[in-house]
Design an enzyme around this catalytic site. Structure first.
Site, mmCIF file in Angstrom:
data_model
loop_
_atom_site.group_PDB
_atom_site.id
_atom_site.type_symbol
_atom_site.label_atom_id
_atom_site.label_comp_id
_atom_site.label_asym_id
_atom_site.label_seq_id
_atom_site.Cartn_x
_atom_site.Cartn_y
_atom_site.Cartn_z
ATOM 1 N N SER A 64 0.791 -1.238 0.000
ATOM 2 C CA SER A 64 0.000 0.000 0.000
ATOM 3 C C SER A 64 0.820 1.284 0.000
ATOM 4 C CB SER A 64 -0.909 0.031 1.222
ATOM 5 O OG SER A 64 -2.098 -0.642 0.931
ATOM 6 N N LYS A 67 0.593 3.528 -2.878
ATOM 7 C CA LYS A 67 -0.535 4.466 -3.030
ATOM 8 C C LYS A 67 -0.058 5.914 -2.949
ATOM 9 C CE LYS A 67 -4.018 1.195 -1.393
ATOM 10 N NZ LYS A 67 -4.018 0.071 -0.519
ATOM 11 N N TYR A 188 -2.807 -1.349 -10.503
ATOM 12 C CA TYR A 188 -2.785 -1.261 -9.037
ATOM 13 C C TYR A 188 -1.950 -2.402 -8.438
ATOM 14 C CZ TYR A 188 -4.433 -1.944 -4.266
ATOM 15 O OH TYR A 188 -4.473 -2.162 -2.915
ATOM 16 N N TYR A 240 -4.368 3.468 7.861
ATOM 17 C CA TYR A 240 -5.705 2.843 7.838
ATOM 18 C C TYR A 240 -6.524 3.282 9.053
ATOM 19 C CZ TYR A 240 -2.653 -0.227 5.124
ATOM 20 O OH TYR A 240 -1.723 -0.726 4.271
ATOM 21 N N VAL A 258 1.066 -3.916 3.735
ATOM 22 C CA VAL A 258 1.001 -5.248 4.342
ATOM 23 C C VAL A 258 2.235 -6.110 4.059
ATOM 24 C CG1 VAL A 258 -1.512 -5.423 4.583
ATOM 25 C CG2 VAL A 258 -0.419 -6.153 2.447
HETATM 26 N N1 GLN Z 1 -2.001 -5.176 -2.326
HETATM 27 C C1 GLN Z 1 -2.654 -5.077 -1.055
HETATM 28 C C2 GLN Z 1 -4.170 -5.189 -1.216
HETATM 29 O O1 GLN Z 1 -4.684 -4.694 -2.143
HETATM 30 C C3 GLN Z 1 -2.286 -3.783 -0.402
HETATM 31 C C4 GLN Z 1 -2.913 -3.633 0.941
HETATM 32 C C5 GLN Z 1 -2.044 -3.019 1.959
HETATM 33 O O2 GLN Z 1 -0.828 -2.950 1.874
HETATM 34 N N2 GLN Z 1 -2.689 -2.618 3.024
HETATM 35 O O3 GLN Z 1 -4.843 -5.766 -0.431
#
Ligand code: GLN
Length: 309
Positions: A64, A67, A188, A240, A258
């Site tokens: 993530s 992003k 993505y 988050y 994650v």
């Molecule tokens: N690729 C992961 C997902 O889409 C990214 C989520 C994350 O790092 N929180 O679930």
């Protein structure tokens, strides 16, 4: 040992005490192969000195944290008004992969730091900006020419993305994703699969701390107003549904993934990169979170100071 080196050594010892309480992500099977005891922290200061403790050269997937990069490129490419025409900039208070509020209470993704928002951002870019362009840009802003896509992580996520695919088609049904849904989702996932190190994240943190200028050459890598928007959204939404408590305890714009990474930005002073794949229940690196809390106090990093008069 100077004070930063000493603080990193102490932070690592503190972080290690928490690692056993976390687990590696397993909903993307390849991520569960990580060593849950790995932990590292890297600091890059405005004078480009680098300090490191623990596993700061291990490659892991950015997840993530990508992003942040995709949002920066979308803001550069489409402009602020267009990016936020179909997306809000509010913390959701929900897990990163939730689609409940998107379906029931709001027709727009809450913010670009959750999956629904980042898939929307990928959709803005997909017709004009290739993955190769984004990869080249990621290398520049992370000060790391060694970044490549981790094909195993990419394949693994691609084969286990039912939930993100559901989000993407929900976005299409609401008229938010107007282009090719599968191509947007693929972009993505590719961006989530970039292999970085704690050092690369410290590099990106320093570029953001430096207002978008390359710390050595002074070349502009991101517009100043883009950097301001990105850092503000990291502060309010980057961790988050733990963003509020994290802002109180640590007090610097940050973004987690994650894969176990955390990117933190200490305005004008330093970038911090963390690797620690054992995650807490909200999906944030558990050792990393505690290391940052310690470092914030030890080095006086909180953006609102120490609280003393
Ligand atoms: N690729 C992961 C997902 O889409 C990214 C989520 C994350 O790092 N929180 O679930």
């Amino acid at each position: 040992m100077n004070s930063i080196e000493q603080a990193l050594t102490e932070a690592l010892a503190i972080g290690r005490q928490y690692v056993n309480q976390g687990e590696c992500a397993s909903y993307i099977p390849e991520l569960s192969r990580a060593d849950k005891h790995a932990l590292g922290v890297c600091v890059m200061t405005a004078s480009t000195d680098r300090y490191a403790a623990g596993d700061t050269k291990t490659r892991f997937s950015i997840q993530s944290i990508s992003k942040v990069i995709t949002l920066a490129v979308a803001l550069q490419h489409c402009g602020f008004e267009k990016v936020f025409e179909k997306m809000n900039m509010e913390p959701s208070g929900d897990p990163f992969n939730s689609l409940v509020k998107l379906d029931l209470t709001d027709d727009k993704p809450f913010n670009p730091m959750i999956n629904a928002g980042a898939i929307t951002t990928a959709g803005y870019l997909e017709p004009d900006v290739s993955f190769e362009d984004l990869l080249a840009y990621s290398r520049r802003v992370c000060l790391d020419e060694g970044i490549e896509i981790d094909e195993r992580v990419y394949e693994s996520e691609k084969n286990h993305c039912a939930r993100n695919r559901a989000i993407a088609y929900l976005l299409q049904s609401k008229g938010i994703l107007t282009g090719d849904v599968e191509k947007s989702l693929d972009l993505y996932i590719r961006m989530c699969s970039l292999g970085v190190t704690a050092e690369s994240l410290a590099g990106l943190g320093l570029v953001l701390a430096n207002g978008g200028l390359h710390p050595r050459t002074g070349n502009r890598l991101m517009d100043a107003d883009v950097v301001r928007v990105v850092k503000t959204i990291m502060l309010t939404c980057g961790m988050y549904d733990e963003s509020g408590e994290f802002a109180v305890r640590v007090g610097v714009p940050s973004k987690s993934g994650v894969g176990g990474g955390i990117l933190s930005v200490v305005e004008k002073r330093m970038g911090i990169g963390i690797y620690g794949p054992a995650l807490d229940k909200k999906g944030n690196s558990i050792g990393g979170r505690h290391m940052l809390e310690y470092l914030s106090q030890a080095l006086g990093l909180h953006m609102f100071g120490t609280g003393e008069a």
